[in-house]
Design an enzyme around this catalytic site. Structure first.
Site, PDB file in Angstrom:
ATOM      1  N   LYS A 191       0.851  -1.159  -0.179  1.00 21.74           N
ATOM      2  CA  LYS A 191       0.031   0.134  -0.133  1.00 21.74           C
ATOM      3  C   LYS A 191       0.854   1.316   0.058  1.00 21.74           C
ATOM      4  CE  LYS A 191      -1.612   3.219   2.604  1.00 21.74           C
ATOM      5  NZ  LYS A 191      -1.826   4.394   1.622  1.00 21.74           N
ATOM      6  N   GLU A 266      10.062   1.111  10.514  1.00 24.29           N
ATOM      7  CA  GLU A 266      11.084   2.243  10.158  1.00 24.29           C
ATOM      8  C   GLU A 266      10.341   3.360  10.625  1.00 24.29           C
ATOM      9  OE1 GLU A 266      13.847   0.368   6.904  1.00 24.29           O
ATOM     10  OE2 GLU A 266      13.305   2.747   6.823  1.00 24.29           O
ATOM     11  N   CYS A 300      13.240  11.124   6.962  1.00 31.37           N
ATOM     12  CA  CYS A 300      13.634  10.392   8.281  1.00 31.37           C
ATOM     13  C   CYS A 300      14.947  10.655   8.618  1.00 31.37           C
ATOM     14  CB  CYS A 300      13.048   9.098   8.262  1.00 31.37           C
ATOM     15  SG  CYS A 300      13.936   7.962   7.079  1.00 31.37           S
ATOM     16  N   GLU A 401      10.097  16.210  14.786  1.00 31.73           N
ATOM     17  CA  GLU A 401      10.380  15.983  13.294  1.00 31.73           C
ATOM     18  C   GLU A 401       9.637  17.134  12.514  1.00 31.73           C
ATOM     19  OE1 GLU A 401       9.067  12.410  11.590  1.00 31.73           O
ATOM     20  OE2 GLU A 401      11.205  11.949  10.625  1.00 31.73           O
TER      21      GLU A 401
HETATM   22  P1  NDP Z   1       2.530   8.300   7.849  1.00 29.71           P
HETATM   23  O1  NDP Z   1       2.558   7.262   8.983  1.00 29.71           O
HETATM   24  O2  NDP Z   1       1.357   9.336   7.442  1.00 29.71           O
HETATM   25  O3  NDP Z   1       2.008   7.254   6.572  1.00 29.71           O
HETATM   26  C1  NDP Z   1       2.807   6.126   6.208  1.00 29.71           C
HETATM   27  C2  NDP Z   1       1.941   5.207   5.315  1.00 29.71           C
HETATM   28  O4  NDP Z   1       1.102   4.618   6.338  1.00 29.71           O
HETATM   29  C3  NDP Z   1       1.156   5.797   4.402  1.00 29.71           C
HETATM   30  O5  NDP Z   1       1.032   4.683   3.227  1.00 29.71           O
HETATM   31  C4  NDP Z   1      -0.255   6.066   4.965  1.00 29.71           C
HETATM   32  O6  NDP Z   1      -1.329   6.073   4.065  1.00 29.71           O
HETATM   33  C5  NDP Z   1      -0.168   4.908   5.763  1.00 29.71           C
HETATM   34  N1  NDP Z   1      -1.014   5.052   6.853  1.00 29.71           N
HETATM   35  C6  NDP Z   1      -1.496   5.969   7.429  1.00 29.71           C
HETATM   36  N2  NDP Z   1      -2.560   5.699   8.710  1.00 29.71           N
HETATM   37  C7  NDP Z   1      -2.534   4.271   8.498  1.00 29.71           C
HETATM   38  C8  NDP Z   1      -3.107   3.588   9.459  1.00 29.71           C
HETATM   39  N3  NDP Z   1      -4.168   3.905  10.364  1.00 29.71           N
HETATM   40  N4  NDP Z   1      -2.916   2.082   9.186  1.00 29.71           N
HETATM   41  C9  NDP Z   1      -2.180   1.695   8.046  1.00 29.71           C
HETATM   42  N5  NDP Z   1      -1.495   2.557   7.232  1.00 29.71           N
HETATM   43  C10 NDP Z   1      -1.509   3.886   7.705  1.00 29.71           C
HETATM   44  O7  NDP Z   1       3.743   8.895   7.413  1.00 29.71           O
HETATM   45  P2  NDP Z   1       4.271   9.839   5.955  1.00 29.71           P
HETATM   46  O8  NDP Z   1       3.641   9.054   4.724  1.00 29.71           O
HETATM   47  O9  NDP Z   1       3.724  10.927   6.339  1.00 29.71           O
HETATM   48  O10 NDP Z   1       5.568   9.679   6.004  1.00 29.71           O
HETATM   49  C11 NDP Z   1       6.264  10.729   6.716  1.00 29.71           C
HETATM   50  C12 NDP Z   1       6.982   9.957   8.096  1.00 29.71           C
HETATM   51  O11 NDP Z   1       7.583   8.688   7.488  1.00 29.71           O
HETATM   52  C13 NDP Z   1       7.985  10.790   8.732  1.00 29.71           C
HETATM   53  O12 NDP Z   1       7.608  10.445  10.249  1.00 29.71           O
HETATM   54  C14 NDP Z   1       9.139   9.928   8.560  1.00 29.71           C
HETATM   55  O13 NDP Z   1      10.101  10.216   9.563  1.00 29.71           O
HETATM   56  C15 NDP Z   1       8.792   8.562   8.376  1.00 29.71           C
HETATM   57  N6  NDP Z   1       9.867   7.755   7.526  1.00 29.71           N
HETATM   58  C16 NDP Z   1      10.620   6.910   8.127  1.00 29.71           C
HETATM   59  C17 NDP Z   1      11.525   6.347   7.275  1.00 29.71           C
HETATM   60  C18 NDP Z   1      12.679   5.514   8.111  1.00 29.71           C
HETATM   61  O14 NDP Z   1      13.212   4.865   7.286  1.00 29.71           O
HETATM   62  N7  NDP Z   1      12.662   5.576   9.273  1.00 29.71           N
HETATM   63  C19 NDP Z   1      11.644   6.894   5.962  1.00 29.71           C
HETATM   64  C20 NDP Z   1      10.849   7.538   5.428  1.00 29.71           C
HETATM   65  C21 NDP Z   1       9.959   8.327   6.291  1.00 29.71           C
HETATM   66  P3  NDP Z   1      -1.836   7.477   3.556  1.00 29.71           P
HETATM   67  O15 NDP Z   1      -0.645   8.044   2.856  1.00 29.71           O
HETATM   68  O16 NDP Z   1      -3.020   7.295   2.810  1.00 29.71           O
HETATM   69  O17 NDP Z   1      -1.913   8.428   4.804  1.00 29.71           O
END
Ligand code: NDP
Length: 511
Positions: A191, A266, A300, A401
């Site tokens: 997803k 992650e 991140c 962040e």
């Molecule tokens: P989110 O947590 O908002 O979303 C990540 C994914 O999870 C998206 O596909 C999102 O869908 C989905 N999602 C959201 N809510 C749910 C739920 N309740 N159940 C299951 N899936 C869900 O993160 P962002 O996309 O905003 O990304 C930014 C964040 O990711 C930052 O905090 C960043 O630090 C972290 N990150 C960490 C990395 C690492 O390597 N540690 C690398 C890259 C990013 P939808 O898009 O539809 O909301």
């Protein structure tokens, strides 16, 4: 600040991409019949994608993946050489379509085309190749015991894996999550983030072309609340690999507990770049600037907290600001752009809110701090790269962040204080240490609570480097040969090699 040449890029026509779902080897329209519009981060007036609402198709995707796994579709589970061939071929196809994938990635994310072309797409291909090379080296162990019996430990794929990915590195992160799972013999439902689903959908086509049997790789687009949450709760999914916000990760872990599925997380980072006075300041200034603003700071791994020794603080800030001043903010597909538009208006507003909080906390914004609205900039989510100095550890900007082009600066006086400040947030993803004293650099690297520490460099993240967090930055590690273990069950097979009378302990039961 706006350059007329940007207009040419904004005026270029892009086809509106239709992003469907991909299930059981086929592109499908969603059962809901609904699509949502995705707008260009660099020009919000323009629609660049129509994204399928797959909220009613999760069951079908999971069933397809389940069937492919349970029935060993096309020999996927049992034939490791097939898996190696498919992953190698997918990497090759990705490279052949590098321009398409790079443009798609930049267009949807807002990241610069130079980043996508020179880093994201080649890295994704490397990850596929790395795990292709492991697919036929998943080795168990065997041992003849003192008794003469045999114990064999075989490694078997865990089953159906859900990969839920964020919007900032859609292709690379997805490959980091799915390549080891596929190499292990699992099947996958991905997803992608709602804002950036294009590359996952296009990748599904490539993997199929590379020879992946039907059902091995499925993509369902749609929101986290519907598609993501159904995947996490499904009894037919055996493991979830999630990359995203810490708060979402926490929720996912709770939900996954219902069926005790494996969870790899992650999550966020608030990474310090520590510059000692004996560092090569020229190199450090370049890398610190890159670390803070690459990928528009929406990373991140961003080195968003500069910790600098008080003796060189002033000089070093000037060196960084001098580099920041030279950065060109522009359209993401413009080759000359260093800082593209942020991914969405919402993200821009969130980052500007942090800058506003800095102003109300009385912090010193020495560069930037504003949205760019002059001329065509007004059409997109452009902001100035921003540097905020003397940020105390209690500040929200030090602790949280921001996920945008904002660098905070905090000084330290000695090694102990540097380590203390580095560890003073709830995150523990990455850190950079700059010093020409190797002993000191290694000492500090050891004391930092983070999954990755770079010494005299920043942001270099080949697949050979483990990636994941200490503390609330996550659980488990992606990358390296070890990541494949997340997707493997260890099964012990015990073979009794005795002849003649049964062993004495059976008498306890049988008399
Ligand atoms: P989110 O947590 O908002 O979303 C990540 C994914 O999870 C998206 O596909 C999102 O869908 C989905 N999602 C959201 N809510 C749910 C739920 N309740 N159940 C299951 N899936 C869900 O993160 P962002 O996309 O905003 O990304 C930014 C964040 O990711 C930052 O905090 C960043 O630090 C972290 N990150 C960490 C990395 C690492 O390597 N540690 C690398 C890259 C990013 P939808 O898009 O539809 O909301």
């Amino acid at each position: 600040m706006f350059k007329e040449e940007h207009k040419a890029y904004l005026d270029q026509k892009h086809d509106v991409m239709k992003i469907n779902i991909f299930i059981d080897g086929e592109e499908l329209t969603p059962s809901t019949g609904n699509y949502s519009e995705r707008r260009d981060p660099g020009d919000e007036d323009r629609v660049i994608g129509l994204v399928a609402d797959g909220s009613k198709d999760v069951g079908a995707a999971v069933d397809a993946a389940r069937r492919a796994f349970d029935r060993d579709a096309g020999g996927w589970v049992s034939d490791y050489r097939l898996r190696a061939r498919v992953l190698y071929k997918a990497a090759e196809l990705l490279r052949q379509n590098l321009d398409f994938f790079a443009e798609t990635e930049s267009l949807f994310v807002g990241k610069t085309i130079r980043t996508s072309r020179s880093s994201d797409v080649p890295r994704a291909a490397e990850i596929l190749e790395f795990y292709a090379g492991l697919a036929d080296k998943i080795l168990g162990t065997s041992q003849i015991l003192r008794t003469g019996d045999l114990v064999a430990v075989v490694k078997q794929p865990v089953g159906v894996v859900a990969a839920i990915t964020p919007w900032n590195f859609p292709l690379v992160i997805m490959c980091r999550q799915v390549a080891p799972a596929l190499a292990a013999g699992c099947t996958v439902v991905t997803k992608p983030a709602s804002l950036t689903p294009a590359s996952a959908f296009e990748f599904a086509k490539i993997l199929t072309k590379a020879g992946a049997p039907k059902g091995v790789f499925n993509v369902v687009t749609g929101s986290g609340e519907t598609v993501g949450s159904s995947l996490v709760k499904s009894d037919k999914v055996d493991a979830v690999n999630f990359t995203g916000e810490t708060s979402t990760g926490r929720w996912i872990m709770e939900q996954a507990a219902g069926s005790l599925k494996r969870v790899i997380l992650e999550l966020g980072g608030k990474n310090p770049n520590i510059v000692f006075e004996d560092a090569d300041l020229e190199r450090a200034a370049t890398a610190v600037t890159y670390g803070a603003y690459a990928n528009n700071g929406e990373s991140c791994a961003a080195g968003s907290r500069l910790l600098v020794h008080s003796n060189v603080k002033q000089k070093f800030i000037e060196m960084v600001v001098e580099r920041v001043r030279r950065m060109r903010v522009g359209y993401q597909l413009d080759e000359k752009t260093d800082l593209g538009p942020l991914v969405s208006r919402k993200q821009l507003e969130s980052v500007l809110e942090y800058v506003g909080a800095a102003a109300s906390e009385g912090l010193n914004i020495v560069y930037g701090g504003n949205r760019l609205t002059e001329s065509f900039y007004a059409r997109g989510n452009y902001m100035q790269p921003t540097v905020i100095v003397d940020t105390p550890r209690e500040s929200k900007l030090f602790q949280e962040e921001i996920f945008g082009p904002v660098l905070t600066v905090t000084e330290f006086r000695d090694e102990d204080e540097a380590v203390e400040l580095a560890n003073a947030t709830l995150y523990g993803l990455a850190a950079g240490v700059w010093s020409n004293d190797v002993g000191k650099a290694v000492r500090v690297a050891e004391k930092i609570k983070a999954g990755a520490v770079w010494v005299n460099t920043y942001y270099t993240l080949p697949v050979e480097m483990p990636w994941g967090g200490f503390k609330q930055s996550g659980l488990g590690r992606n990358n390296t040969v070890h990541a494949i273990e997340h997707y493997l069950e260890h099964k012990g097979i015990y073979v009794d090699n005795q002849q003649g009378p049964m062993r004495p302990y059976y008498r306890l039961v049988l008399g």
